[in-house]
Each structure stands twice: as C-alpha cells, then as structure tokens.
Write a protein that holds these residues in place. Structure first.
Motif, PDB file in Angstrom:
ATOM      1  N   LYS A   1       0.832  -1.209   0.000  1.00  0.00           N
ATOM      2  CA  LYS A   1       0.000   0.000   0.000  1.00  0.00           C
ATOM      3  C   LYS A   1       0.863   1.255   0.000  1.00  0.00           C
ATOM      4  O   LYS A   1       0.598   2.208  -0.735  1.00  0.00           O
ATOM      5  N   ASN A   2       1.905   1.250   0.816  1.00  0.00           N
ATOM      6  CA  ASN A   2       2.745   2.442   0.947  1.00  0.00           C
ATOM      7  C   ASN A   2       3.567   2.710  -0.300  1.00  0.00           C
ATOM      8  O   ASN A   2       3.765   3.864  -0.685  1.00  0.00           O
ATOM      9  N   ILE A   3       4.050   1.654  -0.944  1.00  0.00           N
ATOM     10  CA  ILE A   3       4.795   1.833  -2.197  1.00  0.00           C
ATOM     11  C   ILE A   3       3.901   2.451  -3.262  1.00  0.00           C
ATOM     12  O   ILE A   3       4.291   3.384  -3.973  1.00  0.00           O
ATOM     13  N   LEU A   4       2.654   1.962  -3.371  1.00  0.00           N
ATOM     14  CA  LEU A   4       1.722   2.482  -4.370  1.00  0.00           C
ATOM     15  C   LEU A   4       1.311   3.922  -4.053  1.00  0.00           C
ATOM     16  O   LEU A   4       1.146   4.744  -4.960  1.00  0.00           O
ATOM     17  N   LYS A   5       1.149   4.249  -2.759  1.00  0.00           N
ATOM     18  CA  LYS A   5       0.831   5.632  -2.370  1.00  0.00           C
ATOM     19  C   LYS A   5       1.961   6.570  -2.775  1.00  0.00           C
ATOM     20  O   LYS A   5       1.728   7.635  -3.346  1.00  0.00           O
ATOM     21  N   ASP A   6       3.188   6.180  -2.458  1.00  0.00           N
ATOM     22  CA  ASP A   6       4.347   7.016  -2.800  1.00  0.00           C
ATOM     23  C   ASP A   6       4.531   7.141  -4.299  1.00  0.00           C
ATOM     24  O   ASP A   6       5.073   8.134  -4.794  1.00  0.00           O
ATOM     25  N   ASN A   7       4.081   6.130  -5.023  1.00  0.00           N
ATOM     26  CA  ASN A   7       4.288   6.101  -6.464  1.00  0.00           C
ATOM     27  C   ASN A   7       3.310   7.003  -7.213  1.00  0.00           C
ATOM     28  O   ASN A   7       3.477   7.251  -8.403  1.00  0.00           O
ATOM     29  N   GLU A   8       2.300   7.519  -6.529  1.00  0.00           N
ATOM     30  CA  GLU A   8       1.313   8.369  -7.181  1.00  0.00           C
ATOM     31  C   GLU A   8       1.918   9.708  -7.609  1.00  0.00           C
ATOM     32  O   GLU A   8       1.508  10.300  -8.607  1.00  0.00           O
ATOM     33  N   LEU A   9       2.882  10.197  -6.841  1.00  0.00           N
ATOM     34  CA  LEU A   9       3.528  11.474  -7.140  1.00  0.00           C
ATOM     35  C   LEU A   9       5.035  11.305  -7.150  1.00  0.00           C
ATOM     36  O   LEU A   9       5.567  10.369  -6.543  1.00  0.00           O
ATOM     37  N   LEU A  10       5.730  12.220  -7.836  1.00  0.00           N
ATOM     38  CA  LEU A  10       7.187  12.224  -7.775  1.00  0.00           C
ATOM     39  C   LEU A  10       7.577  12.587  -6.347  1.00  0.00           C
ATOM     40  O   LEU A  10       7.253  13.679  -5.879  1.00  0.00           O
ATOM     41  N   PRO A  11       8.208  11.683  -5.603  1.00  0.00           N
ATOM     42  CA  PRO A  11       8.427  11.916  -4.176  1.00  0.00           C
ATOM     43  C   PRO A  11       9.431  13.036  -3.900  1.00  0.00           C
ATOM     44  O   PRO A  11      10.467  13.131  -4.532  1.00  0.00           O
TER      45      PRO A  11
END
Length: 305
Positions: A276-286
């Motif tokens: 879940k956290n990888i996909l959340k972070d992947n939504e935007l350029l971190p």
C-alpha cells in the motif's frame, strides 16, 4: 587530490570505536550536507529525473521473498524492472563490475533478471566467505579483494556495466571513484552503462550511523558534473517516499535503535502495508524519497532509459 561530495571524513560504520563527540560531529555534518540545495531546487526543472513506475502487479509476490526494508525491496524491484533485453541490444553481452559487492549475491539476481550475463566481477575491500562457493558453482562470476579506488585496474577490458548497490555512501572519496570510471570509459571507448543505487537524506534517520553520507539532489549533481562534457546522458529515479519511510521508521528503526532489538514482525501485515505504501508514494514524484537510482549511459548509440 582525491575528490568527495561532502567534507565528512568519519564513517558512521566505525562510530562504535569513536568518542561520542565524533558521533555528534558525524550527525551535524550530515544534517548540514543534506540541507544544501542546488540553484534549481525544484525536481521538475531537471528533465533527467524520472518517476519509477510501479504497478500492483509488480508487487504481487514480494512477500514470498526474503524480509527486507522498504528501500531494499524498492531497489530489488528497480534492478528487476530494468529492460535488460534493451540493454543487451544496445551494448551486447553484459560484462558487469560491481563495486562494494559485499557477499556477491547480486551476481545471481542480475543473472536471473537479465536472463543471463556474460561475466560478473565483484570487488570489495573485505573478502566475503560466500565468494568461494559462488565462483566454484558459477564460471561467469569472480571476485577481487580491492578498494573502490582501484576500480579502473579491477575492470576487465570488456567491462560495459559498472554498478553499485548501497555502496557509494561508504566511499570516502566517492567523486574520485566516478573519476576513475570515467578514465576507464574514455580509454576503452566502450558503450557503457553505470547503475548506482544509494541512500537519500531520509536514510539519516532511518539507519542513523551508516557510511560517510547520504545523497540529496545537490550531492548527485556533483557526480553528474564529472560527466558534463562527456558523450553521455543521465537518469535519476527517486525510489519510495514518505509513506515507505514512515513504515521503515516504525517497523525497523524504532525497535532497533530505541528498544535495541528487533521485534518479531507479522510478515503478512508488514508486506501488506508495504504494498500500500509503495503504491501511495508512487502516485507522485516523491519529495522525500527513500533511496535513489542513478543511471549514466556513456558512448551510447541509442537512449534506452
């Protein structure tokens, strides 16, 4: 004069042997270095910074692999998702030199991901007991007990891929290491790809005393400046972000540094939350990545990254 990207001359790996005042020095120097900003601090102004795209399909079986920190899971995903067929079409047989190779197990991972490599040479200052078995069982693998500053002498004439995984933060003269690789590339004229994965500023608090430094955009630009007038192009991939960092801090950092021991994690829940956290972070350029991947492609025929 040997070059380095930060003024720190103390390695966090040796802090147990040092006085507490040097711990404070190490910490303050890294905080200072991590807060230095380039003239253009906005990621969007650098065209060579790209998003590392991850889908839920990529994460399908991560719980079946060995337990790893979020950043190591992301690094392994990055190595696996490289289009190795395109790499082979561009540079031919893969002849890899891995600096700071540790136990050398990435030799087998890369061979699997790329569906076969021609040669792998690992170099490390510390000889690892696993090297002997790997070289006996796999003819394409060999190792040398060498410092990173001997990377030029350690490379075979046909070397066309230089890699490092969680290694350059342990090199005091990291920029000198990149200078040495440039010397080899200029002499060999090989179509050569470099792939380096290394810690971001977030890792200062996640791993605490580890290596000489972490890398922010300012530090990375110092590496790229070495190749500024060369026939090459760059790609920087931020890996992970705030959500992965928080999971690492809660699940790994706090138990290790505060409780002085690892708690027994529920592996199923750990990987469920990590997906879940990888996909959340992947939504935007971190803006606060967990790690960075850097690619430098020299003497190229086609841009494949």
């Amino acid at each position: 004069m040997q070059l380095k990207s930060s003024i720190n001359h103390i390695s966090g790996d040796n802090l147990r042997e040092l006085l507490p005042l040097k711990w404070i020095y190490w910490l303050l120097i890294n905080i200072f270095n991590n807060n230095l900003r380039p003239k253009k601090p906005d990621f969007n102004k650098y065209k060579f910074i790209e998003k590392f795209k991850i889908s839920s399909t990529d994460l399908k079986n991560i719980e079946k692999k060995e337990f790893s920190s979020p950043s190591r899971v992301l690094c392994n995903l990055f190595w696996e998702k490289i289009n190795w067929e395109n790499v082979k079409n561009e540079i031919g047989e893969l002849n890899i030199l891995d600096t700071g190779c540790g136990d050398g197990t990435y030799s087998l991972k890369l061979n699997r991901y790329a569906k076969g490599i021609n040669s792998y040479r690992g170099i490390d200052l510390i000889k690892n007991k696993k090297w002997s078995k790997l070289t006996q069982e796999h003819s394409f693998i060999d190792f040398k007990n060498q410092t990173y500053l001997n990377v030029c002498k350690s490379a075979k004439s046909k070397t066309n891929i230089f890699i490092s995984q969680s290694a350059i933060e342990h090199f005091q003269y990291d920029l000198q290491y990149f200078q040495e690789i440039k010397k080899f590339i200029n002499a060999s004229k090989n179509n050569t790809i470099q792939i380096h994965l290394f810690p971001s500023p977030a890792c200062l608090w996640l791993y605490l005393f580890h290596g000489f430094r972490q890398y922010n955009l300012n530090s990375i630009l110092k590496i790229l400046k070495i190749y500024k007038n060369e026939n090459c192009y760059f790609k920087i991939y931020p890996l992970g972000g705030t959500n992965c960092n928080l999971q690492h801090f809660k699940s790994i950092s706090i138990p290790h540094f505060i409780l002085r021991d690892f708690i027994k994690l529920n592996k199923k829940n750990y990987f469920k939350n990590l997906k879940k956290n990888i996909l959340k972070d992947n939504e935007l350029l971190p803006l606060n990545p967990s790690f960075y991947a850097l690619i430098i492609h020299s003497n190229f025929k086609n841009k494949i990254f």
